[in-house]
Design a protein around this motif. Structure first.
Motif, PDB file in Angstrom:
ATOM      1  N   LEU A 127      54.770 -34.093 -75.557  1.00 53.11           N
ATOM      2  CA  LEU A 127      54.501 -32.924 -74.725  1.00 53.11           C
ATOM      3  C   LEU A 127      53.005 -32.773 -74.465  1.00 53.11           C
ATOM      4  O   LEU A 127      52.578 -32.565 -73.320  1.00 53.11           O
ATOM      5  CB  LEU A 127      55.055 -31.671 -75.405  1.00 53.11           C
ATOM      6  CG  LEU A 127      54.740 -30.331 -74.746  1.00 53.11           C
ATOM      7  CD1 LEU A 127      55.327 -30.276 -73.347  1.00 53.11           C
ATOM      8  CD2 LEU A 127      55.277 -29.181 -75.589  1.00 53.11           C
ATOM      9  N   SER A 130      51.764 -35.576 -72.094  1.00 53.00           N
ATOM     10  CA  SER A 130      52.179 -35.370 -70.705  1.00 53.00           C
ATOM     11  C   SER A 130      51.382 -34.262 -70.043  1.00 53.00           C
ATOM     12  O   SER A 130      51.004 -34.364 -68.871  1.00 53.00           O
ATOM     13  CB  SER A 130      53.682 -35.047 -70.644  1.00 53.00           C
ATOM     14  OG  SER A 130      54.450 -36.141 -71.102  1.00 53.00           O
ATOM     15  N   LEU A 131      51.119 -33.202 -70.782  1.00 53.16           N
ATOM     16  CA  LEU A 131      50.349 -32.092 -70.228  1.00 53.16           C
ATOM     17  C   LEU A 131      48.920 -32.517 -69.897  1.00 53.16           C
ATOM     18  O   LEU A 131      48.380 -32.179 -68.841  1.00 53.16           O
ATOM     19  CB  LEU A 131      50.336 -30.934 -71.224  1.00 53.16           C
ATOM     20  CG  LEU A 131      49.878 -29.579 -70.714  1.00 53.16           C
ATOM     21  CD1 LEU A 131      50.723 -29.107 -69.542  1.00 53.16           C
ATOM     22  CD2 LEU A 131      49.926 -28.544 -71.838  1.00 53.16           C
ATOM     23  N   ASP A 185      53.425 -22.703 -77.650  1.00 55.63           N
ATOM     24  CA  ASP A 185      54.875 -22.738 -77.537  1.00 55.63           C
ATOM     25  C   ASP A 185      55.465 -22.129 -78.802  1.00 55.63           C
ATOM     26  O   ASP A 185      55.002 -22.424 -79.904  1.00 55.63           O
ATOM     27  CB  ASP A 185      55.344 -24.189 -77.377  1.00 55.63           C
ATOM     28  CG  ASP A 185      56.846 -24.332 -77.511  1.00 55.63           C
ATOM     29  OD1 ASP A 185      57.551 -23.802 -76.651  1.00 55.63           O
ATOM     30  OD2 ASP A 185      57.310 -24.978 -78.475  1.00 55.63           O
ATOM     31  N   LEU A 354      61.740 -26.661 -73.945  1.00 56.34           N
ATOM     32  CA  LEU A 354      60.644 -27.453 -73.399  1.00 56.34           C
ATOM     33  C   LEU A 354      60.506 -28.808 -74.085  1.00 56.34           C
ATOM     34  O   LEU A 354      60.124 -29.803 -73.463  1.00 56.34           O
ATOM     35  CB  LEU A 354      59.331 -26.669 -73.529  1.00 56.34           C
ATOM     36  CG  LEU A 354      58.057 -27.337 -73.008  1.00 56.34           C
ATOM     37  CD1 LEU A 354      58.195 -27.686 -71.530  1.00 56.34           C
ATOM     38  CD2 LEU A 354      56.855 -26.435 -73.227  1.00 56.34           C
ATOM     39  N   PHE A 357      62.024 -32.073 -72.471  1.00 64.16           N
ATOM     40  CA  PHE A 357      61.718 -32.387 -71.070  1.00 64.16           C
ATOM     41  C   PHE A 357      61.719 -33.886 -70.782  1.00 64.16           C
ATOM     42  O   PHE A 357      62.027 -34.308 -69.663  1.00 64.16           O
ATOM     43  CB  PHE A 357      60.370 -31.770 -70.680  1.00 64.16           C
ATOM     44  CG  PHE A 357      59.178 -32.595 -71.061  1.00 64.16           C
ATOM     45  CD1 PHE A 357      58.549 -33.409 -70.136  1.00 64.16           C
ATOM     46  CD2 PHE A 357      58.693 -32.574 -72.365  1.00 64.16           C
ATOM     47  CE1 PHE A 357      57.460 -34.173 -70.502  1.00 64.16           C
ATOM     48  CE2 PHE A 357      57.600 -33.340 -72.733  1.00 64.16           C
ATOM     49  CZ  PHE A 357      56.983 -34.144 -71.796  1.00 64.16           C
ATOM     50  N   SER A 367      64.320 -27.666 -68.977  1.00 66.14           N
ATOM     51  CA  SER A 367      63.189 -28.316 -69.636  1.00 66.14           C
ATOM     52  C   SER A 367      62.170 -28.803 -68.616  1.00 66.14           C
ATOM     53  O   SER A 367      60.964 -28.564 -68.743  1.00 66.14           O
ATOM     54  CB  SER A 367      63.684 -29.488 -70.496  1.00 66.14           C
ATOM     55  OG  SER A 367      64.716 -29.095 -71.367  1.00 66.14           O
ATOM     56  N   MET A 371      58.254 -27.363 -67.704  1.00 65.69           N
ATOM     57  CA  MET A 371      57.111 -28.275 -67.725  1.00 65.69           C
ATOM     58  C   MET A 371      56.407 -28.288 -66.382  1.00 65.69           C
ATOM     59  O   MET A 371      55.169 -28.208 -66.304  1.00 65.69           O
ATOM     60  CB  MET A 371      57.583 -29.679 -68.097  1.00 65.69           C
ATOM     61  CG  MET A 371      56.455 -30.682 -68.294  1.00 65.69           C
ATOM     62  SD  MET A 371      55.373 -30.211 -69.683  1.00 65.69           S
ATOM     63  CE  MET A 371      54.227 -31.575 -69.702  1.00 65.69           C
ATOM     64  N   ASN A 372      57.178 -28.371 -65.308  1.00 66.14           N
ATOM     65  CA  ASN A 372      56.575 -28.386 -63.978  1.00 66.14           C
ATOM     66  C   ASN A 372      55.855 -27.085 -63.670  1.00 66.14           C
ATOM     67  O   ASN A 372      54.780 -27.090 -63.044  1.00 66.14           O
ATOM     68  CB  ASN A 372      57.653 -28.653 -62.917  1.00 66.14           C
ATOM     69  CG  ASN A 372      58.193 -30.072 -62.972  1.00 66.14           C
ATOM     70  OD1 ASN A 372      57.518 -30.974 -63.446  1.00 66.14           O
ATOM     71  ND2 ASN A 372      59.418 -30.269 -62.507  1.00 66.14           N
TER      72      ASN A 372
END
Length: 382
Positions: A127, A130-131, A185, A354, A357, A367, A371-372
């Motif tokens: 996570l 990716s962020l 989160d 989340l 995802f 999920s 994220m989007n």
């Protein structure tokens, strides 16, 4: 001896199978899967696995093998990490606090945005990566100390101290000091809010651009049990705390304007008879557990003067989440004090969604939506 080595695996296998069967029965007897939730069979399977893991942890704790928190930590940090070729990931120490830095490999002509998050566990590695990649940001994950070895104040202090240290050295990592976003989160949501409030007026530090709080499988019993362990509360006070009997009348009068269900939008209020809260005051319960009312544990209880000065916020709340109303109440507090709030409501979302995802066959539509939404928000304020 040979017979013993044959019997032990068989006994262990029977034990694990028995616990799993019990977890499946527990799920179907106590869990109401919302009809609006897509992929309900997948949800039921994952929740059975979750109940199985928690049950195993509780059994191990009762027989003295290890505590439930330590068992859960072991499983979280056993998740296989997939390396991202687009990122440089570095483990560092800010003093004694372990942190993990995610940096895009590609050079940037301008200083990057920074995202500071508050969970360093292999479960969150994908996570965080990716962020950082999708927002072209430098992301810092904080490995705050946890149960069972550490209790209240430690968690928030670790996150606050790591944040302050990082804010002082942003230029070292090519970060624009005016583009710092705090992300959280679940439990990290409250930490985001508390740190934003604590840093109000700290002119010697880079100011926080925004709060990105995600209030997302969590039952009331598991949540309250975790709170009791973290705050060192004796479980004999369970009923008094759940009923609000530990809250002095004058304290409830002061905070009711912020915490009452009257502040929830009508569409989220339950119909029918409302419970009486709080129950008649129990002074003994208050004296032993008054630290529950410490404003350091609840962003909702900070004074208006502090709330009014914190940065804009992006709040994600999920319909099928026990913490949904906490997000709604915090949103109202911010809006009442003129703080800009972007609210993203996920009707088919649930606590922890989340994290799925990028889990392919175990992912859910909500999920990816969450994220989007987070990525789009961060990009929009850069």
């Amino acid at each position: 001896m040979v017979v013993l080595w044959l019997v032990l695996p068989a006994a262990l296998g029977s034990f694990l199978l028995g616990v799993f069967v019990w977890a499946v029965f527990e799920h179907f007897l106590t869990t109401d899967v919302p009809s609006a939730l897509p992929h309900r069979a997948k949800f039921r399977f994952l929740h059975c696995i979750f109940v199985y893991v928690v049950t195993l942890g509780n059994v191990f704790e009762k027989i003295g093998v290890c505590s439930l928190p330590r068992f859960l930590q072991f499983l979280q940090n056993s998740v296989r990490i997939k390396e991202d070729p687009a990122l440089v990931v570095t483990n560092l120490h800010f003093g004694t606090i372990l942190v993990r830095l995610f940096q895009p490999k590609a050079a940037s002509p301008n200083p990057r945005c920074c995202c500071a998050g508050f969970c360093l566990a292999d479960l969150y590695h994908s996570l965080c990566g990716s962020l950082a990649r999708e927002t072209d940001s430098v992301l810092l994950a904080v490995g705050y100390r946890k149960l069972p070895d550490h209790h209240y104040y430690t968690l928030s202090c670790d996150c606050l101290n790591a944040s302050i240290h990082f804010l002082k050295i942003l230029e070292t990592y090519g970060v624009d000091s005016s583009q710092v976003v705090l992300c959280g989160d679940s439990l990290g949501t409250g930490i985001v809010a508390l740190i934003s409030q604590t840093l109000v007026g700290k002119l010697d530090l880079s100011q926080i651009r925004a709060q990105n709080s995600r209030i997302p499988f969590l039952t009331q019993k598991l949540m309250i049990t975790s709170v009791f362990k973290y705050l060192l509360i004796d479980f004999s006070w369970w009923d008094a705390i759940m009923s609000g009997a530990f809250i002095p009348p004058e304290v409830w009068k002061k905070y009711r304007k912020w915490l009452s269900t009257d502040n929830l939008p009508n569409r989220f209020k339950k119909t029918g008879c409302q419970p009486v809260f709080p129950a008649p005051f129990n002074e003994a319960a208050y004296l032993e557990n008054k630290h529950l009312l410490d404003v350091e544990y609840s962003p909702l209880l900070k004074d208006d003067e502090i709330i009014a000065q914190i940065p804009e916020a992006f709040l994600v709340s999920c319909e099928n989440d026990i913490l949904r109303d906490d997000a709604l109440l915090y949103r109202k507090r911010l809006e009442d004090q003129g703080v800009p709030v972007t609210w993203y409501y996920v009707e088919d979302g649930f606590h922890g969604s989340l994290l799925f995802f990028d889990k392919k066959s175990f992912s859910f539509p909500c999920s990816l939506k969450i994220m989007n939404a987070v990525v789009c928000y961060i990009k929009s304020i850069l």
